[in-house]
Design an enzyme around this catalytic site. Structure first.
Site, mmCIF file in Angstrom:
data_model
loop_
_atom_site.group_PDB
_atom_site.id
_atom_site.type_symbol
_atom_site.label_atom_id
_atom_site.label_comp_id
_atom_site.label_asym_id
_atom_site.label_seq_id
_atom_site.Cartn_x
_atom_site.Cartn_y
_atom_site.Cartn_z
ATOM 1 N N LYS A 28 -8.601 2.412 6.499
ATOM 2 C CA LYS A 28 -7.650 3.488 6.206
ATOM 3 C C LYS A 28 -8.342 4.851 6.177
ATOM 4 C CE LYS A 28 -4.553 0.497 3.542
ATOM 5 N NZ LYS A 28 -4.045 0.157 2.198
ATOM 6 N N SER B 233 0.797 -1.230 0.000
ATOM 7 C CA SER B 233 0.000 0.000 0.000
ATOM 8 C C SER B 233 0.825 1.274 0.000
ATOM 9 C CB SER B 233 -0.927 0.012 1.216
ATOM 10 O OG SER B 233 -1.787 -1.104 1.199
#
Length: 817
Positions: free
Chosen positions: A734, A691
């Site tokens: 997130k 990520s």
């Protein structure tokens, strides 16, 4: 007819003169000592000839033991020991032509010199060995000890006549005493020959003493064993006699035997238990064995335990399902806030069961961080269905027998946990929770996850075979529910058996509502407090959740609330006055200083620092990526406990920048003169995953162009060498973490646009989302186009010195072009 006169010979000096040579007769299975008498049987022809010749002469032969101790038909001079015994034939009998019986008396020890002839028998010259019969105190002590021990041996051993014991007392010569005792005790031919060859009388006495003591110990041990055997036999006979009497008494009173009573009880249970055919046959067969066993037998208890298990399992007992969808929805909503996806799936299952009662149940696996309500959701399912709820924890289980049980050949064997818990539930259709299924281990004892494959397969579990029961048990009616924190550690075959339902972490607003509606009332009740004693303000609850816990669920938050409740309860118990309303400033008194400080978007203020977004098992986090450069030629350095995937992302980011340096107005020679260092703070925590690819690339471009990243912006996504932005997971967590940190804008990969549906509306409305397909889009958004976007037109850069290692092309370099 008159008997021929037997010559008389003495060991020391003779009445009849000894010859110079003597015939040799090997004696392989015995030793003749001087003054002792032994019988010998002759069957070999050559020795028959020897006896015939000797009997017509002086009747003397030499008995010598072969060195090897083996029987032979033909011995040579080298096969015999050098020392033997001169013997006199006292008697001879010939019962038939094939045998001669002799009675021989030893005269003295002799040593063979040289052999005169070897055919048809051996004959040799010899020398008589005389002994020193003098006695000192040590010799007398040895003789006394031998005499005493020998007396005890004679008393114990039935093989030694009592007369020999009396004779031993009368013998005055030490050598003769040693010879007499050695010849009568039970020792090997080699040991006796060793005594015969021991010419030192004192040493001979010591050797005989050792043999005598050894023989006495053996006899005593044999006596002890015999006594124990006799005692055990007497005890068994006594027990047998008493049991016979007890049986007769019971028959007179009209009572049944204990074993028969239990057997009848088991027979009744088997007949009334409605067992399946396979289980019925196994139980009947075991009952026949059991009825023939004695209650004191060790197998009696083993058989009884097995019958207990077979007759007490709920083979046909099941609870009726409550298929009221509205009531089930109300129960689920009452027990859990949110969790719409798992609730929806549970209600779908109830609806299908209502329309098709014979449908096979699903194997649900609730996947999520700790404290998100996975285990309690299983209890709510059982409540909604009206079924029993059972749970086993699989964390750390490494033995396959925990699932399948041990075979009955093992001592203390029992069924596996599956069968044990089903018997405890008393029904064959409970809600069965397999907690922490992702933490199952494996070692030399087997792999429990392989055993679970059968348990969790609707096509196989109708005939689950436990090793202990050795009969099939139907698990198809059981509703299995599993829980896991991470899915990566679950074997693929086992994962394929289950329908995975993700339980994401809660937002701050959701946590506040759950704490107010569920946790605080529960802790008030558990600590004996009323609403008037304690209440929490909205800001206090937020303060507890954000500053005293760091988790996706609410387990630690409940602990902190419980700590406050206990503190208030302690004050009330001491008679102190309590305010009742807990405010943020009151928390320090009960919980101490703040434990966690959240990162905020205000920190990313310098070139080379970018805010990324990360997923963890306890929810999302913001993650700062820091990049810097220094003179050197070592290339790229990575720190912060980065995993292999993050390292590869950093390498790909640097390669992309080097390949497109011209596009971003970066001096190509800069990479040959400077090293790059990428650091991810919180170095004690391992980090990995794809990520951070776009974040690392943005940090490097920000550093090399000297441009700051836009304030209040975070990003996540994977990159390729072509600059394409790839989708990643954990978007909900997130984004919630970004919202918690006060971030207003987030850059996401365009394929992740669909994931915004899972984000709470309140969070989504407070933030702005950008979707990128290529790194150019990311850099355009992050750096506001200030020198970080691809050049459309080449323009010379101003030449000026900087304290920072500027990567832009200098005017001098441009002029050379």
């Amino acid at each position: 007819m008159a008997q021929p006169k037997i010559p008389e010979y003495k060991a020391n000096g003779t009445t009849d003169k000894l010859p110079e040579t003597v015939p040799i007769m090997p004696l392989s299975d015995g030793v003749l000592f001087p003054k002792m008498i032994i019988p010998v049987v002759i069957t070999q022809n050559e020795y028959m000839t020897l006896i015939d010749e000797v009997m017509s002469g002086n009747r003397l032969v030499a008995l010598i033991t072969p060195k090897s101790g083996e029987r032979k038909s033909d011995y040579g001079p080298g096969d015999l020991s050098p020392i033997g015994t001169l013997a006199l034939i006292l008697k001879m009998a010939k019962p038939d032509e094939s045998r001669i019986h002799l009675m021989l008396q030893g005269i003295s020890r002799i040593r063979t010199k040289n052999f005169i002839k070897t055919d048809p028998y051996l004959e040799a010259a010899f020398a008589q060995i005389t002994e020193n019969e003098k006695k000192d105190k040590e010799t007398e002590g040895l003789m006394s000890n031998i005499s005493n021990v020998y007396q005890e041996l004679v008393r114990i051993s039935p093989a030694i006549p009592n007369e020999l014991g009396a004779m031993a007392v009368t013998i005055d010569e030490p050598g003769s005493l040693a010879d007499m005792v050695a010849s009568t005790i039970n020792s090997s031919t080699e040991e006796k020959q060793n005594i015969l060859e021991t010419l030192d009388v004192k040493l001979r006495l010591k050797k005989v003493t050792r043999q005598l003591n050894h023989q006495l110990e053996i006899l005593k041990l044999g006596d002890k064993i015999q006594s124990q055997i006799k005692e055990d036999m007497d005890k068994q006979q006594k027990e047998f006699y008493l049991r016979k009497q007890l049986k007769a008494i019971r028959e007179e009173l009209g009572e049944k035997e204990e074993g028969n009573v239990e057997a009848e009880e088991y027979r009744t249970k088997i007949e009334e238990g409605n067992l399946p055919e396979e289980a019925y046959k196994a139980a009947t067969r075991e009952l026949e064995r059991f009825s023939r066993m004695h209650p004191s037998s060790s197998e009696y208890t083993v058989s009884s335990t097995y019958l207990d298990w077979l007759t007490t399992l709920p083979w046909d007992k099941q609870t009726e399902d409550h298929l009221d969808i509205k009531k089930a929805r109300a129960i689920l909503d009452k027990d859990h806030f949110g969790l719409e996806k798992p609730k929806k799936r549970i209600l779908e299952y109830l609806a299908v069961r209502k329309l098709n009662p014979d449908s096979k149940g699903p194997i649900l696996c609730f996947l999520g961080p700790p404290g998100t309500g996975k285990t309690s959701l299983g209890r709510s399912i059982a409540r909604a269905l009206g079924r029993e709820f059972i749970r086993i924890s699989l964390g750390g289980v490494r033995d396959e027998a925990e699932i399948r049980g041990h075979r009955r050949t093992y001592v203390g064997a029992l069924p596996g946990r599956i069968i044990q818990e089903i018997r405890k539930a008393g029904t064959n259709n409970p809600v069965f929770m397999l907690d922490e299924i992702d933490k199952v281990g494996a070692d030399f004892k087997g792999d429990p996850s392989s055993a679970l494959l059968e348990v969790l397969d609707p096509e196989q579990n109708f005939s689950f075979a436990d090793h202990y029961l050795d009969v099939s048990f139907d698990l198809s009616r059981v509703m299995f529910v599993a829980t896991a924190n991470v899915i990566d550690t679950i074997p693929p075959a086992l994962r394929d058996r289950m329908e995975v339902i993700g339980l994401r972490g809660y937002t701050l607003e959701e946590k506040v509502k759950i704490a107010r509606q569920y946790l605080i009332p529960r802790q008030r009740k558990e600590n004996g407090l009323a609403a008037k004693h304690i209440s929490f303000s909205q800001s206090a609850i937020r303060h507890i959740i954000s500053d005293y816990t760091r988790e996706a669920g609410l387990r630690n938050a409940e602990r902190e609330i419980a700590s406050v409740c206990r503190g208030v309860a302690a004050k009330i118990a001491e008679g102190k006055k309590v305010s009742g309303a807990i405010k943020p400033e009151d928390l320090y008194e009960y919980l101490g200083p703040v434990r966690f400080t959240s990162e905020t978007g205000e920190n990313a203020l310098t070139p080379g620092v970018v805010m990324g977004l990360a997923w963890t098992p306890v929810g999302g986090e913001i993650l700062f990526i820091e990049a810097t450069s220094m003179k050197g030629k070592r290339g790229l350095t990575l720190t912060g406990q980065l995993g292999d995937v993050m390292k590869e992302s950093a390498t790909a980011a640097l390669s992309f920048i080097r390949a497109h340096a011209r596009d971003y107005d970066i001096d190509e020679d800069f990479f040959d003169k400077y090293d790059f260092h990428i650091h991810v703070p919180s170095g004690a925590i391992p980090k990995d995953g794809p990520s951070a690819g776009v974040t690392m690339l943005t940090a490097l471009v920000s550093l090399l162009t000297g441009r700051k990243v836009k304030k209040g912006l975070a990003m996540t996504g994977e990159i390729t060498l072509r600059g394409k932005v790839m989708p990643v997971g954990g978007i909900k967590e997130k984004v919630i973490a970004a919202h918690r940190a006060g971030i207003k804008e987030v850059i996401l990969p365009r394929p992740n646009k669909k994931d915004l549906e899972e984000i709470p509306a309140k969070v989504k409305s407070a933030m702005k989302f950008h979707f990128a397909e290529k790194m150019g889009d990311v850099l355009e958004l992050a750096l506001n186009g200030n020198g970080a976007t691809k050049k459309k037109k080449k323009t010379p850069a101003k030449s000026k010195k900087s304290t920072k290692p500027a990567a832009k092309k200098t005017a001098a370099r441009k002029s050379r072009k």
